[in-house]
Structure formats: C-alpha cells, structure tokens
Write an enzyme that holds these catalytic residues in place. Structure first.
Site, mmCIF file in Angstrom:
data_model
loop_
_atom_site.group_PDB
_atom_site.id
_atom_site.type_symbol
_atom_site.label_atom_id
_atom_site.label_comp_id
_atom_site.label_asym_id
_atom_site.label_seq_id
_atom_site.Cartn_x
_atom_site.Cartn_y
_atom_site.Cartn_z
ATOM 1 C CG ASP A 34 -21.235 -3.345 23.511
ATOM 2 O OD1 ASP A 34 -21.464 -2.314 23.173
ATOM 3 O OD2 ASP A 34 -21.800 -4.022 24.536
ATOM 4 C CB ILE A 61 -27.628 -6.192 17.357
ATOM 5 C CG1 ILE A 61 -28.538 -5.246 18.267
ATOM 6 C CG2 ILE A 61 -26.900 -6.857 18.619
ATOM 7 C CD1 ILE A 61 -29.700 -5.814 19.178
ATOM 8 C CB THR A 135 -36.218 -6.878 32.454
ATOM 9 O OG1 THR A 135 -36.727 -6.498 33.600
ATOM 10 C CG2 THR A 135 -37.347 -6.623 31.363
ATOM 11 C CG ASP A 136 -38.438 -8.005 37.474
ATOM 12 O OD1 ASP A 136 -37.833 -7.077 36.856
ATOM 13 O OD2 ASP A 136 -38.102 -8.004 38.853
ATOM 14 C CD GLU A 137 -37.900 -2.828 35.007
ATOM 15 O OE1 GLU A 137 -38.415 -1.809 34.564
ATOM 16 O OE2 GLU A 137 -36.767 -2.695 35.654
ATOM 17 C CE1 TYR A 161 -34.949 -2.656 29.462
ATOM 18 C CE2 TYR A 161 -36.051 -2.362 31.707
ATOM 19 C CZ TYR A 161 -35.257 -3.068 30.674
ATOM 20 O OH TYR A 161 -34.491 -4.203 31.226
ATOM 21 C CB ALA A 163 -43.622 -1.512 26.159
ATOM 22 C CE LYS A 165 -34.865 -6.725 27.542
ATOM 23 N NZ LYS A 165 -33.524 -7.240 26.988
ATOM 24 C CE LYS A 200 -30.318 0.849 34.272
ATOM 25 N NZ LYS A 200 -29.191 -0.049 33.516
#
Ligand code: NAD
Ligand code: TYD
Length: 354
Positions: A34, A61, A135-137, A161, A163, A165, A200
């Site tokens: 991380d 990463i 994500t479901d987004e 975001y 896009a 993912k 959030k």
C-alpha cells in the site's frame, strides 16, 4: 515455504477490514502492499501491528521492480487487488491519479503477476488466483424500476472513477482470456462500516452530525445506492477466492437500496437516541449543488454469488448502520487522526459555501 497472499491497498477502508478478518480467520501470512495515499491509514491496522503474519510494504503498485521483487521473495499463491483511487468527487476534480493507479497500476500488477505465474509449475499455476476488486459503478446508472445489474449488464461508466475501474476490469478480463491468468472479477455495491474515510457519504454525514455541522446532500437527495456492510463484502471475497470459478465475474450487493436522504435520516435518528443534541440531527441537512454527471441509481442483483457460492449478506441496512454509528462513536482517537491534515484541504475544495 508457507503460502503467502499478496493484498494491494490493505491500509484503505475495505482492504484493512479484509486484512483484519483474514488475520483472525486464516493462517496464511499477508503481504500488504500500500502506498499510503491520503486514504491509506496504518491506524486501521493498529490491532495487528507487530504480528509477524502481516508484512506491510509502503510502495506503489506502479513500481514494477518493487512488485516483481515481492513476487520473487514471497511466492504468493493469490493476489487480492484493492488498491485504487476510490472517490468519485475526487475523480471529478483530478482524474489523472485515477488513470495512473486504477489503469496503469492494475496493468503493472497484471504484468508482474503474469511473469511470476508463468514461472510456476503446473499445479501451482492451477492453484493461483488473482481477485480483482471492482465496483458496480462500471455498469452506469439505472432508472427507477429498471432491473438491478447482473454480471451480463453492459458497461457504461459515467465518472472518471468508474471509467478507470471499467478499464481495469477489461484488462483483467483480457489477461485471463489471452494468457490464461486465473483471474476473478468482483463488482460490489457501496460499502459502509468501520474505518471508512469521511469523504464518503455515511462517515461524512455521521461526523458532521456529531459536530453540529451542515449535512450537505447533493441535488434532491433521491439518488439511490445499494448498501453493503463491509464485513459482508470481505466474507464474499474470501469465498470467491476459495471457490469462485476462474474467468468469472461475481456481483456482490446488499439487497439494500436506499435513497441518500433515507441514509442520512437513518444515521441522524440513531444519533438522536445515542447523542441527543436538543434538536433532531436531520435539521442539519442542507441541499447543495449536485455532483456533475451524478448517477441516479445503482442496484446489484447478487443472485449468481448466492446460487454458486452460497453467499448472502448477514447484516441488514438497519443492523449494519447501527453497528457503524456505534463504531465511530467508540473510536474517537481514530476519528481524530483522520480529521487532521489533508482532510481539511479536501473539505474546503469540495464544499464551497454557496
Ligand atoms: P480506499 O480509497 O479507502 O483505499 C484505497 C487504498 O489503496 C488506500 O490504502 C491507498 O493508500 C491505496 N492505494 C492507492 N493508490 C495506490 C497505489 N498506487 N499503490 C499502492 N496502494 C495504493 O478504497 P476502498 O473504499 O477501500 O476501496 C477498495 C477497492 O474496492 C477499490 O478498488 C474500490 O474501487 C473497490 N470498491 C469500493 C467500494 C466502496 O464502497 N468503497 C465499493 C465497491 C468496490
Ligand atoms: P459516495 O459515498 O461518494 O459514493 P458513490 O458516489 O461512489 O456512490 O456517495 C454516495 C451518494 O451520496 C452519492 O449519490 C453522492 C451522495 N453524496 C452526497 O449527497 N453528499 C456528500 O457530501 C457525499 C460525499 C455524497
């Protein structure tokens, strides 16, 4: 050599919950890679500090040589990839970091995983897993009455975001299809629970309400999200890792659709009981300018993971939100820590008074 598991982003909200749960229930040691961006917080992992089964590596990463060295040294038999820039509003202000970490970072991780995986023997290659946490987004926005997202739903990301993912999901899929890398993708709905950074919705509203600050609801407050308690998500990921079919996608959701106003009111009414302030906390609600391109509704159809892997969420929204509020009320030191420093810059950038 013991079986290691490589987790990226394990100092963030979901990653830290996953690491803590893993350490309680599994024997395999964890390498936690991380970068510690504003969202990464070692306080999330304070309860396991000093535990030799948890090896924390503060690196990016995107650093190919670091990732390569970790594979070489620890020979993990699984990667669970959480690391990402994760906040939609930040992606609107500054999309570059999202492209860099979510797309380029995932690409780098995939390349190094592929190089390592190719060097394994046949049995080890079969056993290896790369679980990509998404994500479901990526599916875009639903209208009221539309059926919930299944795994077959068309990708239609609307924010930088989502896009980024979506792009990372496509790369993961391609590495399975082209190179045979044993990947599994999960697309999960909105999580809430302990250790969530208060940018959030739920922790932001909760901490503002406790401090008597305005509760900034975007637009008309009728946007709908499907809320899942974070521990349920972590359990689902462990099952996917153990029993999920390679090359598949699993949607994970709480069967808990709520409007943002419902969510804020739920938080406020719990606080009215446990921290009465003389007036209802929801009197602090202020409707503010809407988020640009704000997705109206997300909803997950989690039938596949229920039928194939037997997973169902344990918490309802009512039980999960109560646990969450209690956790924030009982963890003042953690809250104090995250509310300092960079947090102020974000709040003054995002919440300009009208
Ligand atoms: P988070 O923002 O709380 O944590 C992200 C973590 O990744 C942080 O610890 C950060 O330091 C680390 N990180 C960021 N860039 C990095 C880099 N370049 N190299 C190494 N580490 C880096 O995010 P979260 O809410 O815990 O989400 C974790 C994952 O789950 C993300 O991939 C997100 O897209 C996905 N997801 C989140 C939700 C949600 O509701 N929060 C829902 C579905 C899926
Ligand atoms: P958020 O927690 O940012 O998650 P996401 O955008 O990934 O779903 O926001 C959840 C919902 O709450 C979303 O519809 C935007 C809304 N929202 C507000 O109304 N006010 C706020 O201050 C925030 C942060 C979010």
């Amino acid at each position: 050599m013991q079986d290691f598991i490589l987790i990226t982003g394990g100092a963030g909200f979901i990653g830290a919950n996953f690491v803590l749960r893993w350490m309680q229930t599994k024997t395999a040691p964890v390498i936690n890679l991380d970068k510690l961006t504003y969202a990464g917080n070692l306080q999330n992992l304070a309860s396991i500090s000093g535990d030799a089964k948890h090896i924390f590596v503060k690196e990016d990463i995107n650093d190919r040589s670091v990732v390569g060295r970790l594979f070489e040294r620890y020979q993990p038999n699984a990667v669970i990839h959480f690391a990402a820039e994760s906040h939609v509003d930040r992606s609107i202000h500054g999309p570059a970091d999202f492209v860099q970490t979510n797309i380029n970072g995932t690409f780098t991780l995939l390349e190094e995983t592929r190089a390592y995986w190719s060097s394994l023997n046949t049995d080890e290659r079969k056993r290896f897993r790369f679980v990509h946490v998404s994500t479901d987004e990526v599916y875009g926005s639903l209208n009221a009455g539309d059926p919930a997202f299944t795994e077959e739903h068309k990708y239609r990301p609307n924010s930088p975001y989502s896009a980024s993912k979506a792009a990372s999901d496509h790369l993961v899929r391609a590495y399975h299809h082209t190179y045979g890398l044993p990947t599994i993708i999960t697309n999960c709905s909105n999580n809430y629970g302990p250790y969530q950074f208060p940018e959030k919705l739920i922790p932001l509203m909760l901490l503002n309400a406790i401090n008597g600050k305005p509760l900034p609801v975007y637009g008309d407050g009728k946007n709908v999200r499907d809320w899942l308690y974070v521990e349920d998500h972590c359990d689902a990921l462990m099952l996917v890792l153990e029993k999920g079919r390679v090359g598949e996608t699993y949607n994970i959701g709480g069967w808990n659709e709520r409007t943002n106003l419902d969510v804020v009111n739920a938080v406020c009414s719990i606080l009215d009981e446990s921290r009465p302030s003389g007036k209802p906390h929801n009197s602090l609600i202020e409707f503010v300018k809407d988020r640009p391109g704000h997705d109206r509704r997300y909803a997950i159809d989690a039938t596949k993971i229920a039928n194939e892997l037997g997973w169902k969420p344990k918490e309802t929204f009512e039980t999960g939100i109560r646990r969450t509020v209690e956790w924030y009320l009982n963890n003042e030191q953690w809250v104090k820590g995250v509310l300092s420093g960079e947090y102020h810059n974000w709040i003054s950038l995002q919440y300009v008074r009208k």
